[in-house]
Design an enzyme around this catalytic site. Structure first.
Site, PDB file in Angstrom:
ATOM      1  N   ASP A 105       0.852  -1.201   0.000  1.00 20.84           N
ATOM      2  CA  ASP A 105       0.000   0.000   0.000  1.00 20.84           C
ATOM      3  C   ASP A 105       0.889   1.253   0.000  1.00 20.84           C
ATOM      4  OD1 ASP A 105      -2.461   1.223  -0.129  1.00 20.84           O
ATOM      5  OD2 ASP A 105      -2.771   1.262   2.030  1.00 20.84           O
ATOM      6  N   GLU A 106       0.344   2.348  -0.465  1.00 21.80           N
ATOM      7  CA  GLU A 106       1.097   3.619  -0.583  1.00 21.80           C
ATOM      8  C   GLU A 106       2.353   3.401  -1.429  1.00 21.80           C
ATOM      9  OE1 GLU A 106      -0.469   6.126   0.389  1.00 21.80           O
ATOM     10  OE2 GLU A 106      -1.855   5.257   1.829  1.00 21.80           O
ATOM     11  N   ALA A 107       2.192   2.662  -2.518  1.00 23.48           N
ATOM     12  CA  ALA A 107       3.347   2.245  -3.334  1.00 23.48           C
ATOM     13  C   ALA A 107       4.095   3.429  -3.957  1.00 23.48           C
ATOM     14  CB  ALA A 107       2.870   1.299  -4.425  1.00 23.48           C
TER      15      ALA A 107
HETATM   16  C1  LIG Z   1      -2.091  13.768  -3.722  1.00 23.47           C
HETATM   17  C2  LIG Z   1      -0.943  13.575  -2.789  1.00 23.47           C
HETATM   18  C3  LIG Z   1      -1.051  12.726  -1.694  1.00 23.47           C
HETATM   19  N1  LIG Z   1      -0.014  12.564  -0.857  1.00 23.47           N
HETATM   20  C4  LIG Z   1      -0.141  11.675   0.310  1.00 23.47           C
HETATM   21  C5  LIG Z   1      -1.350  11.915   1.157  1.00 23.47           C
HETATM   22  C6  LIG Z   1      -1.622  10.572   1.781  1.00 23.47           C
HETATM   23  O1  LIG Z   1      -0.803  10.487   2.953  1.00 23.47           O
HETATM   24  C7  LIG Z   1      -1.137   9.588   0.712  1.00 23.47           C
HETATM   25  C8  LIG Z   1      -2.246   8.997  -0.122  1.00 23.47           C
HETATM   26  O2  LIG Z   1      -3.086   8.173   0.663  1.00 23.47           O
HETATM   27  P1  LIG Z   1      -4.382   7.380   0.103  1.00 23.47           P
HETATM   28  O3  LIG Z   1      -4.275   6.030   0.764  1.00 23.47           O
HETATM   29  O4  LIG Z   1      -4.316   7.298  -1.380  1.00 23.47           O
HETATM   30  O5  LIG Z   1      -5.579   8.128   0.582  1.00 23.47           O
HETATM   31  O6  LIG Z   1      -0.276  10.337  -0.141  1.00 23.47           O
HETATM   32  C9  LIG Z   1       1.194  13.215  -1.082  1.00 23.47           C
HETATM   33  O7  LIG Z   1       2.169  13.041  -0.339  1.00 23.47           O
HETATM   34  N2  LIG Z   1       1.298  14.060  -2.147  1.00 23.47           N
HETATM   35  C10 LIG Z   1       0.285  14.259  -3.016  1.00 23.47           C
HETATM   36  O8  LIG Z   1       0.460  15.055  -4.001  1.00 23.47           O
END
Ligand SMILES: Cc1cn([C@H]2C[C@H](O)[C@@H](COP(=O)(O)O)O2)c(=O)[nH]c1=O
Ligand SMILES: Nc1ncnc2c1ncn2[C@@H]1O[C@H](COP(=O)(O)OP(=O)(O)O)[C@@H](O)[C@H]1O
Length: 230
Positions: A105-107
């Site tokens: 997850d969060e790949a």
């Molecule tokens: C768009 C976007 C997201 N993120 C970060 C925010 C969350 O912590 C994760 C995504 O989590 P999810 O399980 O898909 O809801 O990514 C980021 O760091 N930068 C971005 O541009």
């Protein structure tokens, strides 16, 4: 003859495993159900008797340290790791061999995603299910998740509901002016939006910037003012 040839070559490229691995990729904006889909698949693999493991990036500290958690609160225990190479080291070779299916997850936060998927699926015979954001808040390719698409057996792009109109949301809108790409957060910082609302949001920001620029005192006149004061 052909079947004999292919089984010989499969066992030689696949470290002696009878079964080839698989790579499945789930992408989409935030709130699209990527983690929910990943958990469903991992639980179903586990119910059919396969040994599963879940990994998430240790950068994601939002809901729990050692669990993958959906925006609805569904949970599954996981390894929270800074990189994927450390997975086999942490688990130990014997335990690693026993794993059939690995969920990631969060790949988007794993720089070594491509190398890990290649090794785990091609050589170690694992089924890998990868979930993550295909695009960041600027709709630019995020991390190396798009790089694993050529390795994938299947790719699923999910959509959320636009927070502004309820239509299909393909993109993630950042609600703050923070510009660094990686910024951990949930609905406090982000919302899913449709194309129309993504574009109108961008236009609103551009108009605000233009108005603010028009109020700025030009640099030359600032110099004159300070010179006058001296
Ligand atoms: C768009 C976007 C997201 N993120 C970060 C925010 C969350 O912590 C994760 C995504 O989590 P999810 O399980 O898909 O809801 O990514 C980021 O760091 N930068 C971005 O541009
Ligand atoms: N705007 C939205 N569109 C769709 N689902 C939303 C929205 N806001 C909150 N949710 C909730 O988020 C859940 C999906 O969470 P999750 O699987 O963690 O998504 P992802 O991993 O893609 O960010 C949905 O089942 C829904 O209950």
């Amino acid at each position: 003859m052909t079947a004999f040839k292919s089984s010989v070559s499969l066992s030689s490229i696949n470290g002696g495993h009878a079964k080839a691995g698989e790579v499945h990729v789930i992408i989409g904006p935030m709130f699209a159900g990527k983690t929910t889909g990943l958990l469903r698949r991992i639980k179903s693999e586990s119910s059919s008797g396969r040994t599963v493991a879940m990994i998430k990036s240790s950068k994601d500290t939002r809901y729990a340290k050692d669990s993958v958690v959906t925006h609805d609160g569904l949970k599954f225990p996981c390894w929270a790791l800074p990189d994927l190479a450390s997975f086999q080291h942490k688990l130990g070779d014997d335990e690693y061999q026993k794993i059939d299916v690995i969920g990631i997850d969060e790949a988007q936060f794993f720089e070594d995603l491509y190398d890990f998927c290649c090794k785990a699926a091609d050589h170690d015979g694992k089924t890998i299910i990868v979930a993550g954001l295909d695009g960041d808040y600027l709709r630019r390719s995020f991390g190396s998740i798009l790089d694993v698409i050529p390795l994938a057996d299947t790719v699923t792009k999910l959509t959320a509901r636009c927070d502004l109109c309820g239509g299909r949301a393909f993109f993630t809108w950042r609600k703050t002016s923070e510009t660094k790409t990686e910024l951990i957060g949930g609905s406090d910082l982000y919302m899913p939006v449709c194309r129309q609302h993504y574009v109108s949001g961008e236009s609103a920001i551009e108009s605000t910037r233009t108005v603010l620029e028009s109020f700025k005192v030009p640099n030359d006149s600032q110099t004159e003012v300070s010179a006058d004061l001296i």
